[in-house]
Design an enzyme around this catalytic site. Structure first.
Site, mmCIF file in Angstrom:
data_model
loop_
_atom_site.group_PDB
_atom_site.id
_atom_site.type_symbol
_atom_site.label_atom_id
_atom_site.label_comp_id
_atom_site.label_asym_id
_atom_site.label_seq_id
_atom_site.Cartn_x
_atom_site.Cartn_y
_atom_site.Cartn_z
ATOM 1 N N ASP A 49 -5.843 6.421 -0.493
ATOM 2 C CA ASP A 49 -5.193 5.632 0.556
ATOM 3 C C ASP A 49 -6.227 4.918 1.433
ATOM 4 O O ASP A 49 -5.875 4.042 2.222
ATOM 5 C CB ASP A 49 -4.296 6.546 1.396
ATOM 6 N N ASP A 99 0.163 -5.103 4.534
ATOM 7 C CA ASP A 99 -1.239 -4.727 4.353
ATOM 8 C C ASP A 99 -2.113 -5.889 3.844
ATOM 9 O O ASP A 99 -3.305 -5.721 3.624
ATOM 10 C CB ASP A 99 -1.333 -3.516 3.408
ATOM 11 N N ASP A 151 0.834 -1.205 0.000
ATOM 12 C CA ASP A 151 0.000 0.000 0.000
ATOM 13 C C ASP A 151 0.867 1.253 0.000
ATOM 14 O O ASP A 151 1.421 1.642 1.027
ATOM 15 C CB ASP A 151 -0.916 -0.028 1.241
ATOM 16 N N ARG A 170 -11.066 -0.448 2.501
ATOM 17 C CA ARG A 170 -12.511 -0.553 2.648
ATOM 18 C C ARG A 170 -13.196 -0.793 1.308
ATOM 19 O O ARG A 170 -14.266 -1.388 1.245
ATOM 20 C CB ARG A 170 -13.049 0.706 3.345
ATOM 21 N N GLU A 214 -8.093 2.598 0.645
ATOM 22 C CA GLU A 214 -8.364 1.583 -0.382
ATOM 23 C C GLU A 214 -8.917 0.291 0.198
ATOM 24 O O GLU A 214 -9.683 -0.409 -0.451
ATOM 25 C CB GLU A 214 -7.088 1.298 -1.181
ATOM 26 N N LYS A 250 1.309 8.012 0.400
ATOM 27 C CA LYS A 250 1.704 8.120 1.801
ATOM 28 C C LYS A 250 2.972 8.957 1.886
ATOM 29 O O LYS A 250 3.838 8.839 1.025
ATOM 30 C CB LYS A 250 1.987 6.727 2.374
#
Ligand code: BES
Ligand code: MN
Ligand code: ZN
Length: 478
Positions: A329, A270, A251, A333, A331, A258
């Protein structure tokens, strides 16, 4: 190859280390020590919970565990002592140890064996030559009459399942894309006996899993959606229990990149939720758990690219609902929502999703616990919390009050994928809630999934947090 520790009922070869127990700091009756050793051990026990006697040809450990401590603390104390013993065996390069089970409290010996085994984990695959590679814990002998072959096997498979999950989490993005992750699950299925059905991009498109596809847009690798099934003939439940794990192999945040440094460094973790649910399936199949289980793992990496999904985009989800993406970010969900909506078709008895979902969960409670939300009701909540105490993967429940839903309302779509800064874990939960119509639990493991320094037997790197919790929870359902 995953590290494998052999557990046995009694010792067959000469081992060079032995562990005994005392529940009293002064009387060491029943432990075969010389008078001088007993005097030394007594003195040590005044201030220590572990005594080490270095004989010329063997190490003798005496573990003190406070039997007065309550249910969860007692085994955890023992696991910690087991981990300390593992550190000494590592130093001394001793690969086999006897644990003499105390007649009155054999569970103390089993917990020491557990901590010893879990703490001996190491991820050395990418180290070409070093001293760490030279030691492995090979064999733990549980000596005594109070344990059966079946119990030993359950312990061995539990440890193996944790190691498999840790290995997957520790595997870097350079060596584990979504396809490889799915292939690892297939291999686990072949070895344990669960079935795996891997959906590739064309099938994911046909299923209109818009959340997973949107996150995947910036990737050079295709997404996967793994469906793992364990349905034994003697299953106690007809409606399946579905486990959903977040499988973001890396991620970066995507276009909502990030910030370096630090925040991206360990984002190979992740997919920890995905690794956890697959490891639980491995355990269930290997131990012939009489439960009908299905695990779902939507997987991709999340990267910026010319084609990457962007803030402001609208995504059509698998459920048919629309989402305004305001932060790429957030992502996890999106792909979890597709899996949760897909799970409806199974008419599940219960769905548990587990995910490294929000930094906010880690900010709130650190790495010492798992954040839980859901609608499954008090009975399931308490059963999970109790399992959390048993295995010391403790759970804190966060509310899903209606008011928190306000912040994910969108002007132009059914919802947006971020809320306000406050209560970030809960808005993520509120988002997922919109995709379920069955009893559901959400576990956010962003805090405990990955450690930069070891916490006793929760070794550095991937911890597999959630594996022992879910195993304990499921075992109590049968
Ligand atoms: N994978 C991260 C969450 C995470 C953070 C896991 C730290 C492990 C350690 C997740 O995809 C994420 O980026 N969440 C955002 C959500 C925000 C943009 C609403 C976060 O927590 O910052
Ligand atoms: Mn993210
Ligand atoms: Zn993420």
């Amino acid at each position: 190859m995953t590290m494998k520790i052999q557990f046995d009922l009694s010792r067959k070869e000469q081992s060079f280390a032995k562990t005994y127990f005392t529940f009293d700091r002064t009387s060491l009756g029943g432990i075969p020590l010389s008078d001088a050793e007993t005097a030394y051990a007594r003195k040590q026990l005044k201030e220590n919970d572990l005594v080490i006697l270095n004989r010329y040809n063997e190490l003798v450990f005496v573990v003190f565990a406070d039997a007065l401590k309550d249910k969860g603390i007692f085994p955890e104390q023992c696991r910690k002592r087991g981990n300390e013993i593992s550190g000494i065996l590592r130093q001394e390069k001793i690969r086999e140890i006897d644990i003499v089970l105390p007649e009155t409290k054999p569970e103390a010996g089993i917990a020491v064996a557990e901590g010893l085994a879990l703490g001996s984990y190491q991820f050395v695959k990418y180290r070409s030559a070093n001293d760490k590679k030279q030691w492995n814990l090979e064999k733990v002998n549980l000596v005594g009459t109070k344990i059966s072959k079946i119990d030993i096997n359950l312990l061995a498979v539990m440890v193996e399942s944790v190691f498999i999950a840790r290995d997957l989490v520790n595997e870097p993005g350079s060596h584990l894309n979504a396809v490889k992750l799915a292939e690892s699950f297939e291999e686990m299925g072949k070895s344990a006996g669960f079935t795996s059905d891997i959906f590739h991009k064309d099938k994911i498109e046909k299923l209109k899993m818009g959340g997973l596809l949107a996150v995947n847009q910036g990737s050079i690798d295709p997404p996967t959606f793994s469906v793992l099934k364990w349905e034994p003939a003697d299953a106690k439940n007809t409606k399946p229990i579905v486990l959903v794990g977040k499988g973001v192999v890396y991620d970066t945040g995507g276009l909502s990149l990030k910030p370096t440094k630090d925040s991206m460094d360990y984002m190979k973790c992740d997919m920890a939720g995905g690794a956890v649910v697959a490891a639980v399936m491995y355990y269930a199949a290997k131990c012939q758990l009489p439960l009908h289980l299905i695990a779902l793992v939507p997987s991709t990496d999340n990267r910026p690219d010319g084609n990457a999904y962007a803030p402001g985009d609208i995504v059509y989800m698998h459920s048919g609902q629309t989402v305004e993406v305001l932060n790429t970010d957030a992502e996890g969900r999106l792909l979890l929502a597709d899996a949760l909506s897909f799970a409806k078709d199974y008419h599940p008895k219960l769905v548990i999703d587990i995910a490294t979902l929000t930094g906010a969960a880690a900010m709130a409670i650190g790495h010492h616990g798992i954040v839980m939300m859901g609608n499954a009701g008090e009975e399931i909540f308490s059963a999970l919390k109790l399992s959390g105490e048993n295995v010391f993967e403790r759970i804190v429940e966060f509310p899903l009050w209606e008011e928190y839903g306000e912040s994910i309302k969108s002007d132009i779509a059914d919802m947006k994928n971020i809320g306000e800064r406050e209560a970030g874990s809960i808005t993520a939960g509120k988002f997922l809630e919109k995709f379920v119509d069955y009893p559901w639990i959400h576990l956010d493991i962003a805090g405990p999934a990955f450690l930069n320094t070891s916490d006793h037997y929760r070794t550095r790197g991937g911890t597999a947090s959630g594996v022992r919790l879910l195993i304990d929870f499921l075992r109590h359902l049968v």
